[in-house]
Scaffold this motif. Structure first.
Motif, PDB file in Angstrom:
ATOM      1  N   PRO C  28      37.452  50.564  34.852  1.00  0.00           N
ATOM      2  CA  PRO C  28      37.118  50.351  36.262  1.00  0.00           C
ATOM      3  C   PRO C  28      38.387  50.031  37.057  1.00  0.00           C
ATOM      4  N   ARG C  29      38.454  50.586  38.263  1.00  0.00           N
ATOM      5  CA  ARG C  29      39.622  50.398  39.103  1.00  0.00           C
ATOM      6  C   ARG C  29      39.155  49.720  40.382  1.00  0.00           C
ATOM      7  N   LEU C  30      39.458  48.442  40.500  1.00  0.00           N
ATOM      8  CA  LEU C  30      38.921  47.671  41.616  1.00  0.00           C
ATOM      9  C   LEU C  30      40.021  47.358  42.620  1.00  0.00           C
ATOM     10  N   MET C  31      39.680  47.527  43.903  1.00  0.00           N
ATOM     11  CA  MET C  31      40.650  47.163  44.935  1.00  0.00           C
ATOM     12  C   MET C  31      40.331  45.783  45.461  1.00  0.00           C
ATOM     13  N   GLU C  32      41.322  44.869  45.348  1.00  0.00           N
ATOM     14  CA  GLU C  32      41.166  43.599  46.055  1.00  0.00           C
ATOM     15  C   GLU C  32      41.778  43.841  47.422  1.00  0.00           C
ATOM     16  N   VAL C  33      40.897  43.806  48.442  1.00  0.00           N
ATOM     17  CA  VAL C  33      41.293  44.208  49.786  1.00  0.00           C
ATOM     18  C   VAL C  33      42.269  43.203  50.381  1.00  0.00           C
ATOM     19  N   CYS C  34      42.060  41.937  50.017  1.00  0.00           N
ATOM     20  CA  CYS C  34      42.714  40.840  50.721  1.00  0.00           C
ATOM     21  C   CYS C  34      43.983  40.379  50.015  1.00  0.00           C
ATOM     22  N   GLY C  35      45.021  40.182  50.766  1.00  0.00           N
ATOM     23  CA  GLY C  35      46.296  39.734  50.210  1.00  0.00           C
ATOM     24  C   GLY C  35      46.217  38.363  49.566  1.00  0.00           C
ATOM     25  N   THR C  36      45.342  37.503  50.066  1.00  0.00           N
ATOM     26  CA  THR C  36      45.204  36.183  49.446  1.00  0.00           C
ATOM     27  C   THR C  36      44.580  36.314  48.051  1.00  0.00           C
ATOM     28  N   HIS C  37      43.728  37.320  47.875  1.00  0.00           N
ATOM     29  CA  HIS C  37      43.218  37.605  46.527  1.00  0.00           C
ATOM     30  C   HIS C  37      44.336  38.102  45.617  1.00  0.00           C
ATOM     31  N   THR C  38      45.163  38.999  46.144  1.00  0.00           N
ATOM     32  CA  THR C  38      46.299  39.493  45.355  1.00  0.00           C
ATOM     33  C   THR C  38      47.138  38.316  44.888  1.00  0.00           C
ATOM     34  N   MET C  39      47.432  37.456  45.850  1.00  0.00           N
ATOM     35  CA  MET C  39      48.242  36.273  45.566  1.00  0.00           C
ATOM     36  C   MET C  39      47.615  35.422  44.470  1.00  0.00           C
ATOM     37  N   SER C  40      46.328  35.143  44.604  1.00  0.00           N
ATOM     38  CA  SER C  40      45.643  34.284  43.649  1.00  0.00           C
ATOM     39  C   SER C  40      45.616  34.926  42.255  1.00  0.00           C
ATOM     40  N   THR C 190      36.721  52.249  42.077  1.00  0.00           N
ATOM     41  CA  THR C 190      35.330  52.187  41.609  1.00  0.00           C
ATOM     42  C   THR C 190      34.638  50.909  42.035  1.00  0.00           C
ATOM     43  N   GLY C 191      35.341  50.070  42.785  1.00  0.00           N
ATOM     44  CA  GLY C 191      34.705  48.855  43.278  1.00  0.00           C
ATOM     45  C   GLY C 191      35.619  48.114  44.231  1.00  0.00           C
ATOM     46  N   PHE C 192      35.010  47.314  45.109  1.00  0.00           N
ATOM     47  CA  PHE C 192      35.792  46.532  46.067  1.00  0.00           C
ATOM     48  C   PHE C 192      35.525  45.047  45.900  1.00  0.00           C
ATOM     49  N   VAL C 193      36.597  44.273  45.795  1.00  0.00           N
ATOM     50  CA  VAL C 193      36.496  42.828  45.951  1.00  0.00           C
ATOM     51  C   VAL C 193      36.737  42.567  47.433  1.00  0.00           C
ATOM     52  N   TYR C 194      35.665  42.182  48.143  1.00  0.00           N
ATOM     53  CA  TYR C 194      35.771  42.024  49.598  1.00  0.00           C
ATOM     54  C   TYR C 194      36.343  40.655  49.964  1.00  0.00           C
ATOM     55  N   PRO C 195      37.045  40.610  51.096  1.00  0.00           N
ATOM     56  CA  PRO C 195      37.734  39.378  51.509  1.00  0.00           C
ATOM     57  C   PRO C 195      36.770  38.284  51.960  1.00  0.00           C
ATOM     58  N   GLY C 196      36.835  37.135  51.313  1.00  0.00           N
ATOM     59  CA  GLY C 196      35.898  36.042  51.582  1.00  0.00           C
ATOM     60  C   GLY C 196      35.996  35.472  52.983  1.00  0.00           C
ATOM     61  N   ALA C 221      34.243  37.738  47.653  1.00  0.00           N
ATOM     62  CA  ALA C 221      34.719  36.726  46.716  1.00  0.00           C
ATOM     63  C   ALA C 221      35.450  35.598  47.409  1.00  0.00           C
ATOM     64  N   GLY C 222      35.372  34.402  46.807  1.00  0.00           N
ATOM     65  CA  GLY C 222      36.217  33.278  47.187  1.00  0.00           C
ATOM     66  C   GLY C 222      37.578  33.438  46.532  1.00  0.00           C
ATOM     67  N   PHE C 223      38.395  32.387  46.556  1.00  0.00           N
ATOM     68  CA  PHE C 223      39.798  32.567  46.229  1.00  0.00           C
ATOM     69  C   PHE C 223      40.274  31.813  45.004  1.00  0.00           C
ATOM     70  N   GLU C 224      39.406  31.050  44.393  1.00  0.00           N
ATOM     71  CA  GLU C 224      39.752  30.421  43.124  1.00  0.00           C
ATOM     72  C   GLU C 224      39.652  31.487  42.034  1.00  0.00           C
ATOM     73  N   PRO C 225      40.391  31.286  40.928  1.00  0.00           N
ATOM     74  CA  PRO C 225      40.316  32.266  39.844  1.00  0.00           C
ATOM     75  C   PRO C 225      38.872  32.570  39.436  1.00  0.00           C
ATOM     76  N   GLY C 226      38.072  31.509  39.306  1.00  0.00           N
ATOM     77  CA  GLY C 226      36.677  31.705  38.899  1.00  0.00           C
ATOM     78  C   GLY C 226      35.895  32.528  39.909  1.00  0.00           C
ATOM     79  N   ASP C 227      36.160  32.315  41.206  1.00  0.00           N
ATOM     80  CA  ASP C 227      35.495  33.085  42.263  1.00  0.00           C
ATOM     81  C   ASP C 227      35.747  34.579  42.089  1.00  0.00           C
ATOM     82  N   ILE C 228      37.005  34.922  41.878  1.00  0.00           N
ATOM     83  CA  ILE C 228      37.369  36.333  41.816  1.00  0.00           C
ATOM     84  C   ILE C 228      36.735  36.989  40.583  1.00  0.00           C
ATOM     85  N   LEU C 229      36.744  36.240  39.474  1.00  0.00           N
ATOM     86  CA  LEU C 229      36.168  36.815  38.251  1.00  0.00           C
ATOM     87  C   LEU C 229      34.652  36.975  38.377  1.00  0.00           C
TER      88      LEU C 229
END
Lengths: 328, 75, 370
Positions: C28-40, C190-196, C221-229
């Motif tokens: 699966p190829r997921l895009m994290e849209v938000c830069g704060t997600h990338t950072m986290s 194949t999926g989007f992690v949308y910005p919280g 998603a939220g921004f803690e590791p657990g949120d993103i997972l």
């Protein structure tokens, strides 16, 4: 034409490149080449210098005068010397209120007394209004050599001890400027690290005070010179609540924030527990912790790695640019 | 793209201005975007503005979920 | 929320994710849209852990500093260099974006002018209020999360008649950009992690078309590791079940309806237009500008600025391709060589949310040897 940017003085890579590319080729000699915070001269004498340009001059927990004494004192301590004498050079801006100057002088005097050093020479210059900012101070320090750092003796299993919380000084100065609508009880940790001196006699291998560039830069520069990687554990690193809060709120990484009263000590594996006990016994070392070790289970020689709270693993880089709060 | 943190409202005046407590630090905040918020509520703060009021029950459930995951794996 | 970083819980989630990914039979190829997600993701060392679990993460266009075209940055640099007695207030990482005319950090402000970093746009307005003789321009870049704060500040300035305050806007909308990326069809996401936090304002509805029209699952998603997972797990579950939707995995902080008060304020002060994004080009109704009633607050006409539509990257810089997820930062030949955090050639190496900077700082992960 390139111009000097603030970045050059931020303690990041630009400064490292400047020293390697300009300073060493121009002045290189066996003593300078060590690039330690203070140098040991023939005759058992240690020597260092540092300049202080903090804005604002006064902040919770300290001021430029106190900083100018303790910064230089600490450079001597972590290099294996007992601080004895300081010089004091003042560069003042025309129009500075004499009350402010008096406060700074009183503070220098009190800090010197507390650190048991004497101001034995000095200089005063005044520059035109606008050509300087209120007060700049340079101090040079002379101390008595008690030991030499022994980088070559650092082995697998040796421990990294951090003597207290990170970033308090950085944050105290930032908040004293009154920006960001943020207030907290944070105070600069500006203090002399004399209590670390006895560790040299007990076999400390290396020390460095955590100032500009923060913990990550200090340990990165150490790792570069070792044959093993260093691994630190995020959940072992002590942080005060205000620093934790500001770092999350403003997006500033505490591993890069400056302290003025904290050091990293490399302890031989067998002595780490004893060292930690001794450091914690002192009021300034109560929050000390073993935060990592020199090892070869993960990473490659010369690398600094962080085991994150969440159980991930990543490389830590030295500071590359000035710390700016981010919003997005 | 947007750094924001959860914090508790400690002060809220009639003009929608006030402060939040975030991990022991006081932060000035503007509550005009969340008129339903009251002191004691938890909000999400971004760029000095509260943008959302948190749901206490949902927060508790998330915490519980993670505690269970941590405990279940340990057994 | 230390619990959301608990390594045991994180391992459990990664185990679930690996199990689901295996069921799919392809990565699966997921895009994290938000830069704060990338950072986290990078800061917590999750990217290699996710790769081990069989999931590839791609960074999206979620960094306002990065997608703001050079013309606007250059207008800000020109403004502060050529004007006397002016404060240009902005958010931290805007000051380091390199252009052909340098960056705000290397700019030499006009006599009595200065560049000020603020946390809130209200800090800038406050300076204008305090000192009516000083002109204050807020250089405001942001997505939907930040836009209501800027709109509020504009409306307040207008209501109080503060004439020495204006705003140089660089305001961007996320859903039109996602549509543009999907329409371009350059990458198979194949999926989007949308910005919280964008979703705290706009809610879940604006993403529904992605599940409905493109059949691609996603989760806010939220921004803690657990949120993103949790979000990643939900996306894989949706994929396995063949039922794409917009899941909300950040319900402690936001509701599906978003913040209608904030949206009404945006609507009142600003109007959409076809904006130019770095790397993505012109996207219909993807930017916001001041409505006629608030045009007096726009710094561009006030100071005769021409933020310009034409966008020019510095030679060789591939920020645009990185922003679209077409290449990873390592795919740019300047990455880590000429272009480094201390000598950046493009905004993606500048912003704390820029994919290049994050990959440079955190990207060369190490895996623990057993």
């Amino acid at each position: 034409m390139t111009k000097v940017s603030l970045e050059l003085g931020s303690g990041g890579r630009l400064m490292r490149d400047f020293i390697a590319g300009k300073i060493l080729p121009s002045f290189g000699n066996p003593i300078l080449d060590e690039l330690s915070d203070a140098v040991h001269l023939p005759g058992g004498v240690a020597f260092t210098t540092d300049s202080y340009v903090v804005d604002p001059l006064f902040f919770p927990g300290g001021d430029i005068g106190r900083l100018a004494v303790n910064g230089t004192v600490n450079d001597l301590v972590v290099s294996g010397a007992e601080p004895r004498f300081l010089s004091l050079a003042l560069i003042l801006e025309e129009g500075l209120e004499t009350d402010v100057l008096d406060r700074v002088i009183r503070s220098v005097s009190a800090a010197a007394r507390a650190a048991n050093v004497r101001i034995v020479t000095g200089d005063t210059k005044v520059v035109r209004r606008g050509q300087g900012d209120k007060v700049y101070i340079n101090t040079a320090g002379v101390g008595r050599s008690v030991a030499r750092p022994r980088l070559g003796k650092i082995r697998r299993g040796d421990k990294v001890i951090l003597t207290g919380t990170l970033g308090d000084h950085s944050l105290a100065v930032m908040l004293a400027r009154g920006d960001f609508g943020l207030s907290s009880s944070v105070r600069s940790d500006c203090a002399p690290l004399l209590f670390l001196l006895p560790l040299w006699k007990k076999g400390a291998l290396w020390m460095r005070d955590v100032t500009r560039g923060g913990l990550a830069t200090v340990l990165f520069e150490l790792a570069e010179r070792l044959h093993y990687p260093i691994l630190v554990e995020e959940d072992k690193i002590p942080l005060s609540k205000p620093v934790r809060a500001a770092s999350e709120l403003l997006g500033i990484d505490p591993f890069y924030m400056a302290c003025e009263g904290k050091a990293v000590v490399i302890a031989p594996a067998a002595k780490a527990a004893e060292f930690l006990r001794l450091i914690r016994r002192h009021p300034l070392g109560r929050k000390a912790a073993v935060i990592g070790e020199v090892q070869d289970r993960v990473g490659r020689p010369g690398e600094l790695l962080l085991r994150t709270e969440a159980g991930g693993l990543r490389l830590l880089e030295p500071l590359t640019s000035e710390l700016l709060p981010r919003i997005c | 793209m947007c750094l924001a943190v959860p914090a508790e409202i400690t002060l809220l005046d009639d003009s929608g201005q006030g402060t939040v407590n975030y991990m022991g630090s006081e932060v000035k905040a503007n509550f005009s975007l969340v008129p339903q918020a009251r002191p004691g509520d938890w909000v999400i703060i971004h760029a000095g503005f509260a943008i959302s009021v948190m749901d206490e029950n949902e927060a508790r459930e998330t915490l519980l979920l993670f505690k269970e995951m941590a405990d279940a794996s340990r057994r | 929320m230390k619990e959301l970083r608990n390594p045991v819980a994180i391992r459990k989630l990664l185990g679930d994710i690996e199990e689901k990914a295996r069921l799919l039979g392809r990565t699966p190829r997921l895009m994290e849209v938000c830069g704060t997600h990338t950072m986290s993701l990078f800061k917590h060392g999750l990217v290699p852990l996710l790769a081990d679990a069989g999931v590839e993460m791609v960074s999206g266009p979620g960094c306002p500093v990065c997608i703001t075209p050079d013309g606007i940055h250059e207008a800000a640099i020109g403004l502060v260099s050529e004007t006397e007695g002016l404060t240009l207030a902005t958010f931290g990482d805007m000051t380091r974006v390199p252009t052909r005319n340098g960056s705000l950090q290397t700019a030499v402000p006009g006599r009595g002018s200065r560049i000020r970093i603020v946390y809130s746009p209200e800090e800038a307005l406050e300076e204008a209020r305090r000192d009516p003789s000083r002109r204050v321009v807020f250089f405001g870049a942001g997505f939907e999360t930040t836009i209501p704060a800027i709109a509020f500040t504009a409306k307040r300035a207008a209501a109080e008649g503060i004439r020495n305050f204006s705003i140089l806007p660089a305001l961007w909308l996320v859903p039109p950009a996602l549509k543009a990326i999907l329409e371009a069809g350059e990458i198979a996401v194949t999926g989007f992690v949308y910005p919280g936090h964008v979703s705290a304002i706009i809610g879940a509805e604006p993403y529904e078309f992605i599940a409905r029209d493109y059949g691609i699952p996603g989760a806010i998603a939220g921004f803690e590791p657990g949120d993103i997972l949790l979000a990643v797990r939900s996306i894989l579950e949706q994929t396995v079940e063949g039922k794409p939707r917009v899941a909300l995995e950040y319900s402690r902080a936001i509701g599906r309806e978003g913040n209608p008060v904030a949206r009404a304020l945006m609507e009142e002060v600003l109007e959409p237009f076809d904006a130019v994004w770095r790397g993505l080009g012109t996207i219909p109704r993807s930017g916001l500008r001041f409505r006629k009633e608030f045009a007096g607050l726009d710094a561009a006409p006030t100071y005769g600025l021409k933020p310009g539509e034409a966008h020019r990257d510095l030679p060789g810089c591939r920020c645009g391709d990185v922003l679209r997820g077409v290449i990873r930062p390592e795919g740019c030949r300047l990455f880590g060589k000429e272009c480094r955090p201390d000598s950046p050639l493009g905004p993606c190496m500048v912003s704390y949310e820029g994919a290049c900077l994050i990959h440079f700082k955190y990207g060369r992960e190490r895996r623990a040897r057993p």
